[in-house]
Structure formats: C-alpha cells, structure tokens
Design a protein around this motif. Structure first.
Motif, short mmCIF file in Angstrom:
data_model
loop_
_atom_site.label_atom_id
_atom_site.label_comp_id
_atom_site.label_asym_id
_atom_site.label_seq_id
_atom_site.Cartn_x
_atom_site.Cartn_y
_atom_site.Cartn_z
N SER A 288 48.46 38.70 29.64
CA SER A 288 47.85 37.50 30.21
C SER A 288 46.63 37.82 31.08
O SER A 288 45.87 36.93 31.43
CB SER A 288 48.87 36.75 31.07
OG SER A 288 49.22 37.52 32.21
N HIS A 289 46.47 39.11 31.41
CA HIS A 289 45.39 39.55 32.31
C HIS A 289 45.45 38.83 33.66
O HIS A 289 44.44 38.60 34.31
CB HIS A 289 44.00 39.35 31.67
CG HIS A 289 43.85 40.03 30.36
ND1 HIS A 289 43.74 41.40 30.24
CD2 HIS A 289 43.81 39.53 29.08
CE1 HIS A 289 43.63 41.73 28.96
NE2 HIS A 289 43.67 40.62 28.24
N ALA A 290 46.65 38.48 34.08
CA ALA A 290 46.82 37.81 35.37
C ALA A 290 46.57 38.80 36.50
O ALA A 290 46.94 39.97 36.43
CB ALA A 290 48.23 37.24 35.48
N ALA A 291 45.93 38.31 37.55
CA ALA A 291 45.70 39.11 38.76
C ALA A 291 46.93 39.02 39.63
O ALA A 291 47.19 37.99 40.25
CB ALA A 291 44.47 38.61 39.50
N VAL A 292 47.71 40.10 39.68
CA VAL A 292 48.98 40.05 40.40
C VAL A 292 49.00 40.94 41.63
O VAL A 292 50.01 41.02 42.32
CB VAL A 292 50.15 40.46 39.47
CG1 VAL A 292 50.35 39.42 38.39
CG2 VAL A 292 49.92 41.84 38.87
N GLY A 293 47.88 41.60 41.95
CA GLY A 293 47.83 42.46 43.13
C GLY A 293 47.08 41.79 44.26
O GLY A 293 46.16 42.38 44.83
#
Length: 523
Positions: A288-293
């Motif tokens: 998903s290329h989600a930004a999780v950091g």
C-alpha cells in the motif's frame, strides 16, 4: 522469527516465562550481585569486564492478539529466578537495520547495564531510545559497557514498537499513532519502580535518544503521560522542532495512512486487523506504500504540534543537551541522490520544490546554495539536508527552550569518524564526514574501531555526559568550558572533534545558515 527467550533448566521441564533456578546457582549469583529483584520477579544477569548485564527483562506484557494496538499492559509476574543473559527479540520490522525481516511481536524487553561497584550510593540512570525512523531499531544494538564503567552510571536500553505495530492510526482507534511512545513511557515507569535493585537512582533519570529516539525524547518532554518519569534529557540529531521530516503528522493524516493498510488487508474492523499475522501486516504496508513511521499529534499522548509546544513553553522544564552532527545530512543524501539522478544547475529548483513544495522560497535557497557544477549539486544538496533537516531545527529547539530551562548545545564534528558497516554503499564517492549517528561511536560500544585521538575524544565526551547525568551541567574539571545556550549569548554550541583545539565553542547557527531557514519557517 521464533520465540527465543532464554530458559534455564534445573532438572526438568520448560517454564513459559521464567526459569526456576537451582539453589546453589542462585546463591552464587546472588553473592556476586547478579540476581536482582523486580516487581515482577527476580532476574539473573551476567558479568563481563567489571560490568553487569541484565538483558531481555520484560517491562510490559506481549502486545499480541487482542493487545495489539493497545497501550502496553504490565508484565506477567514469574516465580523463581528468570535468566536475563540474552536480549529479547527486536520488534517487527523490515530488514533495514536487521539482517532479515522480524515478525516476533512479543518484543517489549529492556536491558540494564550496571557497574560492578560495591559503593552503596545510588547511581544516575540513563535510558537510551534508538533511532530508525520509527520503522526500525533495536535496543540491544547499543551496548553501554564503556559508558557505565567510566561514568559509574546505570544504563537502560528499551525496545518500543515501530512501524504499523507502533504507530498505526485508524478513526476510532484509541491511542492512534502513539503506541511506540506509550511503550517508551512504560519502560520509564519500570525504571522508576525497579532500577534501585540494579544500583540506579530512580530520582535521577536522564532520557536520551538519537534520531527518532531524539524526537521521542523531545515528545516525552511534552507528553502528559511522561510527567515525572525522567529528570534530564539528551537529544541527538532529533529535535522535534522539524515537522517537515515526515516523522510527525496530525492524527488525521496518520489515520488516512492506516486506512490504506486496512483496505489492502480487506478489513473493515479492528478485529479483522488483529486477526492478521505480522507477515500479513508488513506485506500490506509494502504493497500500500502507507507511511507508518509517523507519530501523531493532536492526541492525548501528544496534544500539541511539537514545534509549537517548544515555542509556547508547553514543554517540561529540565536540564537538556540538544545537538547534531556536523554532516548530519550525508546519509540521507547518499540514499536520495541516486534516486533523483544527481543535482544540476537546471534541476536544482525542481529538486527543492520536491523537498519543500514552496516555490516562493526556492530563489532564496538557490542564492544561498548555488549550483553551477555537478559536484556543487552534490555538495549543496547534502548541505541543505544537514542545515534544514538537523542543524537548524536543533538551534530552534535550543533557542525556544533556553529561556525556560538549562540548555547546552553540541555539534559532533569528527569528519573522520569510523563508518558503521554498510554505510554509504549506494554512493561511495560521497564523503560521509561526521555523519548521522557517528557520535554514538564515542558513547557506546559500536562495531567500529576508534583511533587513539578518537579514543581520547570518546573519554572526554563520556566525562561531559557523566557530568550532565550527575549534576545537570556537562562541565567537567580539566575539559574545555561548555557554555550554556542562552538567548543572551547567541546560543553557542560546543564542537566535539579530536585533537588539540578540537573541542571549542562555535556559532553553529551561522555556519548552517539558520537565519535563512528561520525566515522560511521550514522547521
């Protein structure tokens, strides 16, 4: 990775969380000071070169199953004596700092390093938080033997959840974007309650961190949940006054990224999300290329945007060291430059637009950082990464805090610092200099070798840090004076480099063009 907690056998059978000790071994270990009592049970450590190690101590329950994406629970108690001779697993993460993907979620463990001193006086405690962009990192990587031996202090390193496990946000999810910070606070509560058993003073705790760990330290200075959990702070290359580095975001933005993961997993409920494996979650983040950091602000854990909190005084007053490295941006540049194909005179404005998305600012930046040749493109891109990303946010935090608390600034400046294995491989022609995290080689036992003059600098830095941990003032007899970073005296910082005259006050704000970045308001 499989569960690999150390379990001792006396005669018999496996015990789930603790090992039952044979009494002769327990007696010998206790006489040697290698058995310590915590509120959850006794632990047995080991000794090496006059330093005691207690590793893999649970400071919270496993954040698994229904406890995934919950505030950390208290650890389960055990009977007998638990072996504490090996570290616990790192928290789930991709193989950036780890040799392979980590999927073990039972990871909330800490490590205590204590001097083998028989002195009865309780010793200052330093709790160190690792960096890794809130997506990677591991406590056991930071070995504190030299710091503990020379400084006569107690050191604690603690794991915290990262990535989707530590900073997931979803509408309606309690503590969205905050779980990793709550883990840090649980570790600090454990220290307050238990560290006296290891010779530490629970009333003299310094919280320190580098990069994301530095941002975490700054966050905990303003988080209601960390009130009265530590007494001093050290921030290495991670002032939380830089809101443009992608590691801090409004809770609504964090929750939008979480929805991407939810959709990728085909879920519409938290129960569905919790039913997925760690592998499923890591795969969903990658797809998903989600930004999780990213740590969420506008939450009970972090109510106010951190730079605003510093500016308006909504940050707890305590002695603080705030610094960066002379070439803090070289590692970022070495990863980004190959992706953008380098920087030329013609491409420089477009590169800056991609970084800052503020076209009106670009002419001001290109005048201060001109690019005429390809080499200048590399140099100026790297300089901007250092100045905008690290040096000037650190200066902004010092300036914002100095009227309310004792503040000391530093700039680590050994441009021949040894490289950690594997650094700079993507762009070997770019000199790393005093790169991001290079200062940790001089405070911790890292996998690098220092030259004789660098060993001297290491001892001197530990003397400064020891003075700060003991007294809240880093100045130490026989070392160059370290001026405080007050607003009245121009916020000088202490430059730290080896050799004669290598330690000296410098005007880092001028050297890094901070007047420009203050004007542009990019931090």
């Amino acid at each position: 990775m499989g569960f690999s907690r150390p379990v001792a056998a006396c005669t018999f059978t496996v015990v789930t969380f603790a090992a039952m000790a044979c009494s002769p071994t327990e007696d010998a270990s206790a006489r040697a000071g290698l058995v310590a009592g915590t509120q959850s049970g006794k632990v047995r450590g080991s000794e090496s070169r006059g330093v005691k190690h207690f590793q893999g101590i649970p400071f919270a329950g496993p954040p698994t199953g229904k406890d995934r994406w919950e505030a950390p629970r208290p650890p389960v108690s055990w009977s007998g004596v638990r072996n504490a001779t090996d570290p616990g697993s790192a928290c789930p993460q991709e193989p950036t700092e780890q040799p392979r993907r980590v999927v073990e979620e039972n990871c909330l463990y800490l490590n205590v390093t204590a001097p083998r001193s028989d002195r009865t006086r309780k010793k200052p405690v330093i709790v160190f938080l690792y960096g890794g962009g809130f997506t990677a990192g591991e406590a056991s990587k930071y070995k504190a033997d030299q710091l503990v031996r020379q400084g006569d202090v107690v050191a604690v390193t603690a794991n915290y959840r990262v990535g989707v496990f530590g900073f997931l946000g979803l509408p309606g999810l309690k503590n969205s974007g905050s779980f990793g910070i709550l883990d840090q606070q649980a570790a600090l509560r454990w220290v307050r309650r238990n560290i006296a058993a290891f010779g530490g003073d629970p009333e003299n705790v310094t919280l320190a961190g580098q990069s994301a760990g530095g941002i975490s330290t700054c966050i905990n200075m303003m988080s209601p949940g960390a009130d009265e959990l530590f007494d001093k702070a050290v921030i290495h290359s991670g002032p939380c006054t830089n809101t443009g580095n992608g590691l801090l975001a409004p809770v609504g933005e964090v929750e939008k990224e979480g929805k991407k993961i939810e959709r990728e997993l085909g879920c519409s409920s938290l129960a569905c999300m919790r039913s997925k494996s760690a592998v499923d979650l890591l795969d969903a983040v990658a797809k998903s290329h989600a930004a999780v950091g990213r740590v969420a602000y506008g939450t009970p854990t972090l109510p106010t945007r951190p730079d605003k909190a510093v500016q308006t005084g909504r940050i707890r007053s305590m002695p603080v060291l705030v610094g960066s490295t002379r070439d803090d941006g070289t590692l970022a540049a070495s990863g980004l430059l190959p992706l953008i194909g380098g920087v030329t005179h013609d491409s420089w404005p477009a590169v800056l637009k991609g970084l800052f998305a503020a076209p009106d600012d670009i002419p001001k930046i290109t005048r201060r950082y001109p690019v005429r040749t390809k080499q200048e493109g590399t140099d100026q891109f790297t300089a901007v990464q250092t100045d905008w990303g690290f040096s000037c946010p650190a200066a902004a935090m010092r300036a914002g805090a100095a009227s309310r608390m004792p503040v000391y600034g530093f700039e680590f400046a050994d441009r021949k610092a040894p490289k950690w294995p594997g650094l700079g491989e993507r762009m070997p022609s770019l000199p790393l200099g005093a790169y991001h995290a290079s200062d940790l080689n001089y405070l911790f036992d890292m996998p690098t070798k220092l030259q004789p003059d660098q060993n001297v600098l290491s001892r001197e830095m530990i003397e400064y840090w020891m003075g700060f941990m003991y007294h809240g003032n880093p100045n130490h007899p026989g070392l160059p004076a370290w001026p405080s970073a007050t607003q009245e005296n121009g916020s000088p910082v202490l430059s730290l480099a080896p050799g004669s005259g290598g330690i000296k006050p410098v005007d880092a704000s001028s050297e890094h063009n901070c007047a420009l970045w203050n004007h542009l308001g990019r931090h």
